[in-house]
Design a protein around this motif. Sequence first.
Motif, PDB file in Angstrom:
ATOM      1  N   SER A 194       1.046  -1.276   0.053  1.00  0.00           N
ATOM      2  CA  SER A 194      -0.080   0.011   0.019  1.00  0.00           C
ATOM      3  C   SER A 194       0.897   1.191   0.033  1.00  0.00           C
ATOM      4  CB  SER A 194      -1.071  -0.073   1.386  1.00  0.00           C
ATOM      5  OG  SER A 194      -1.806   1.150   1.197  1.00  0.00           O
ATOM      6  N   ASN A 195       1.846   1.466   1.077  1.00  0.00           N
ATOM      7  CA  ASN A 195       2.655   2.622   1.106  1.00  0.00           C
ATOM      8  C   ASN A 195       3.615   2.752  -0.121  1.00  0.00           C
ATOM      9  OD1 ASN A 195       1.663   3.056   3.569  1.00  0.00           O
ATOM     10  ND2 ASN A 195       3.187   2.299   4.624  1.00  0.00           N
ATOM     11  N   TYR A 196       3.868   1.692  -0.917  1.00  0.00           N
ATOM     12  CA  TYR A 196       4.672   1.538  -2.044  1.00  0.00           C
ATOM     13  C   TYR A 196       4.116   2.404  -3.283  1.00  0.00           C
ATOM     14  CZ  TYR A 196       7.851  -0.098  -5.670  1.00  0.00           C
ATOM     15  OH  TYR A 196       8.533  -0.428  -6.676  1.00  0.00           O
ATOM     16  N   TYR A 197       2.793   2.141  -3.331  1.00  0.00           N
ATOM     17  CA  TYR A 197       1.721   2.618  -4.380  1.00  0.00           C
ATOM     18  C   TYR A 197       1.502   4.134  -4.026  1.00  0.00           C
ATOM     19  CZ  TYR A 197       1.952  -2.153  -6.388  1.00  0.00           C
ATOM     20  OH  TYR A 197       2.255  -3.322  -6.948  1.00  0.00           O
ATOM     21  N   LEU A 198       1.302   4.271  -2.913  1.00  0.00           N
ATOM     22  CA  LEU A 198       0.855   5.697  -2.590  1.00  0.00           C
ATOM     23  C   LEU A 198       2.238   6.673  -2.602  1.00  0.00           C
ATOM     24  CD1 LEU A 198      -1.437   4.966   0.696  1.00  0.00           C
ATOM     25  CD2 LEU A 198      -2.160   5.624  -1.557  1.00  0.00           C
ATOM     26  N   ASN A 199       3.274   6.183  -2.208  1.00  0.00           N
ATOM     27  CA  ASN A 199       4.569   6.969  -2.447  1.00  0.00           C
ATOM     28  C   ASN A 199       4.709   7.416  -3.914  1.00  0.00           C
ATOM     29  OD1 ASN A 199       5.055   6.689   0.227  1.00  0.00           O
ATOM     30  ND2 ASN A 199       6.518   4.977  -0.013  1.00  0.00           N
ATOM     31  N   LEU A 200       4.252   6.543  -4.762  1.00  0.00           N
ATOM     32  CA  LEU A 200       4.343   6.823  -6.083  1.00  0.00           C
ATOM     33  C   LEU A 200       3.338   8.178  -6.563  1.00  0.00           C
ATOM     34  CD1 LEU A 200       5.835   6.467  -8.996  1.00  0.00           C
ATOM     35  CD2 LEU A 200       4.052   4.984  -9.490  1.00  0.00           C
ATOM     36  N   TYR A 201       2.331   8.006  -5.903  1.00  0.00           N
ATOM     37  CA  TYR A 201       1.312   9.265  -6.109  1.00  0.00           C
ATOM     38  C   TYR A 201       1.699  10.490  -5.350  1.00  0.00           C
ATOM     39  CZ  TYR A 201      -2.822  11.910  -4.928  1.00  0.00           C
ATOM     40  OH  TYR A 201      -3.655  13.095  -4.723  1.00  0.00           O
ATOM     41  N   GLN A 202       2.333  10.384  -4.263  1.00  0.00           N
ATOM     42  CA  GLN A 202       2.939  11.907  -3.760  1.00  0.00           C
ATOM     43  C   GLN A 202       4.025  12.236  -4.530  1.00  0.00           C
ATOM     44  OE1 GLN A 202       3.205   9.833   0.223  1.00  0.00           O
ATOM     45  NE2 GLN A 202       0.961  10.144   0.678  1.00  0.00           N
ATOM     46  N   GLU A 203       4.900  11.284  -4.811  1.00  0.00           N
ATOM     47  CA  GLU A 203       6.032  11.729  -5.537  1.00  0.00           C
ATOM     48  C   GLU A 203       5.856  12.460  -6.881  1.00  0.00           C
ATOM     49  OE1 GLU A 203       8.787   8.102  -3.446  1.00  0.00           O
ATOM     50  OE2 GLU A 203       8.204   8.117  -5.489  1.00  0.00           O
ATOM     51  N   PHE A 204       4.605  12.062  -7.501  1.00  0.00           N
ATOM     52  CA  PHE A 204       4.194  12.596  -8.731  1.00  0.00           C
ATOM     53  C   PHE A 204       4.143  14.088  -8.597  1.00  0.00           C
ATOM     54  CE2 PHE A 204       0.602  14.612 -11.176  1.00  0.00           C
ATOM     55  CZ  PHE A 204       0.731  14.358 -12.396  1.00  0.00           C
ATOM     56  N   PHE A 205       3.779  14.701  -7.736  1.00  0.00           N
ATOM     57  CA  PHE A 205       3.826  16.300  -7.552  1.00  0.00           C
ATOM     58  C   PHE A 205       4.943  16.842  -7.598  1.00  0.00           C
ATOM     59  CE2 PHE A 205      -0.982  16.326  -7.374  1.00  0.00           C
ATOM     60  CZ  PHE A 205      -1.194  15.197  -6.513  1.00  0.00           C
ATOM     61  N   PHE A 206       6.062  16.280  -7.185  1.00  0.00           N
ATOM     62  CA  PHE A 206       7.296  16.779  -7.224  1.00  0.00           C
ATOM     63  C   PHE A 206       7.943  16.621  -8.573  1.00  0.00           C
ATOM     64  CE2 PHE A 206      11.892  15.880  -6.991  1.00  0.00           C
ATOM     65  CZ  PHE A 206      12.304  17.039  -6.697  1.00  0.00           C
ATOM     66  N   LEU A 207       7.617  15.385  -9.239  1.00  0.00           N
ATOM     67  CA  LEU A 207       8.252  14.994 -10.605  1.00  0.00           C
ATOM     68  C   LEU A 207       7.637  15.693 -11.439  1.00  0.00           C
ATOM     69  CD1 LEU A 207       8.657  10.940 -10.242  1.00  0.00           C
ATOM     70  CD2 LEU A 207      10.547  12.779  -9.994  1.00  0.00           C
TER      71      LEU A 207
END
Length: 576
Positions: A189-202
Amino acid sequence: MLSKWVHKVTSKISTKIFLSTVSIVVVILLVQSLLYIFVIDNAQYLTKKNTLEKDFKIFLEDIKDKRYDLEYINLATRDYIKSSGNPVLVMRGNGRIYNETLLKAFTNIITVNADDQEYKIVFDEELLSKLTRDKLTIAAEQISENYYLVLDFSSDNLDFDAEAYAGENIVFLEQAQVIDYQFAPADKSNYYLNLYQEFFFLESQYKITSNHAVQSFYYEHTDVDATTIYNMTHYYEDNQIYYVLTSSTIIGLRDQLKFIASFNLFVFFIGLALAILLSKVISNTLSKPVIQLTENAKKMANLDFSQKTEINTHDEIGSLGMSLNTLSNQLEESVLTLKSKNKELEVNYRLKSIEEQRAKDLILHLSHELNTPLGIVSGFNEILADGINDKAPAYYHDAISNELERMSTLIGDMLELSVLEGGQYQLTLDDVDVNAIIYESLSHFKETFAHKDIKVNIELSQEIVKANFKKMHQVINNFISNASKYTEVHGEYCIYNTISEDKIYYYFVNTASIKVDDVSILWEKFYRTHKTNTRNENGSGIGLSIAKEILTLHESDFGITKGEDSVTFYFSLKRA
């Protein structure tokens, strides 16, 4: 000396295979040593990087081929995660997740009800462990069309600052009832949520280009020996931008050790497979031509010359293959010529048999039909010769003359029918007025119809058709002649036509009673509906048979139908 020794050693197949195998093994060991010395440090990183790029490009091509259909994107997302183990996000330009299957299948979700409306809330591992009651006060951010990400929650209203979470995409649910739980696989769960949160930086680092090229980003972790690789691109659909993002984290030492172990095993099996493969290739190179020659020879023995020998070597086997091809071509040509001659002979034999049968039938029918008139002529001659006649000689002379005329007509009609049945008659078509032929034929039998008090009704529209005038005159004259003979006294004879597309249909209907079930028998030679011994009816008995052949040559739709007290002859002709 050296060249002779090499030639002697390599002249045997087994020696060639052995030397090739040894060479392969040596090459594999050498390559493996070089890989360990120079490539081992970068092999894992490059492998995972290339694998990520390859899988990501396949995913992009896949959803592009389906015109970015949402249902298919969700299916492709599930397949991508299961096959690669890496998350993939499709984000709308407004910052919401487009492929919700990522959330549905791989995150922790609780379903709550607030104000008679259900909300699906995504929880991370830490917050999920703090759930203790079935009623919660929740602040959540909408991250997709149907899912929300929890920002904070409380089992009661104590110390819960709702105003701190005010925003456009924020919902505040007070005392929401928990109605369902869904737990993701451990650590997922955290693995995929991290990608969502990192999207805004990328997103802030990503450069939108016209060629939609995949851009890579790297993050070196400081707390562990690991590197995360991000691949990101975009596309447009319905004038809206969509971002596609995936990532893979490479752990240094642990993954490297596993990679080395698998790499050694991989190299071993590759070397073994290459050795077997090369041995097989060499063996096939030597034995395949011989096998091919044998198979082609077997097919030639069965008169199958479709496959040619394809051997391009300049040795003895190559020469043998060329000779076999030459022999195959010559045999194939000879067999085809023989088959053609046999087919020609078969056709000629069949035609000859048909002609012989027609000749036999002609002689048989003529002998049968001429028997009676010849008997009458012979009998009357004897009566006149012996002077025992009880009637005037003129009576006998007229009877003999009638029978001779009947025989002449019969012979002529039989010869005509034989020509028509043999397919030798060349029909010429002209513009013909069938109505004129009908009126002319009726005039010949006017007295007969009047004598039998037969009422003649004609309803004909004026049409010109394509036909042979002489032959159609013969057909129509036969139909009307038969009607004058077989229509009942005080009966009725009707002639009319109809139009159907490009054809004109002519109908000849007379009142008559025919005691046969299958009226098509009327087309047969020498068939008469009245089985009497009278000789008063003129005709050969094959008029309808001739008419049938003439109508067939005209490609006409023709036939005979029987009513309760009537018989209808009909045929069609093409309009001019």
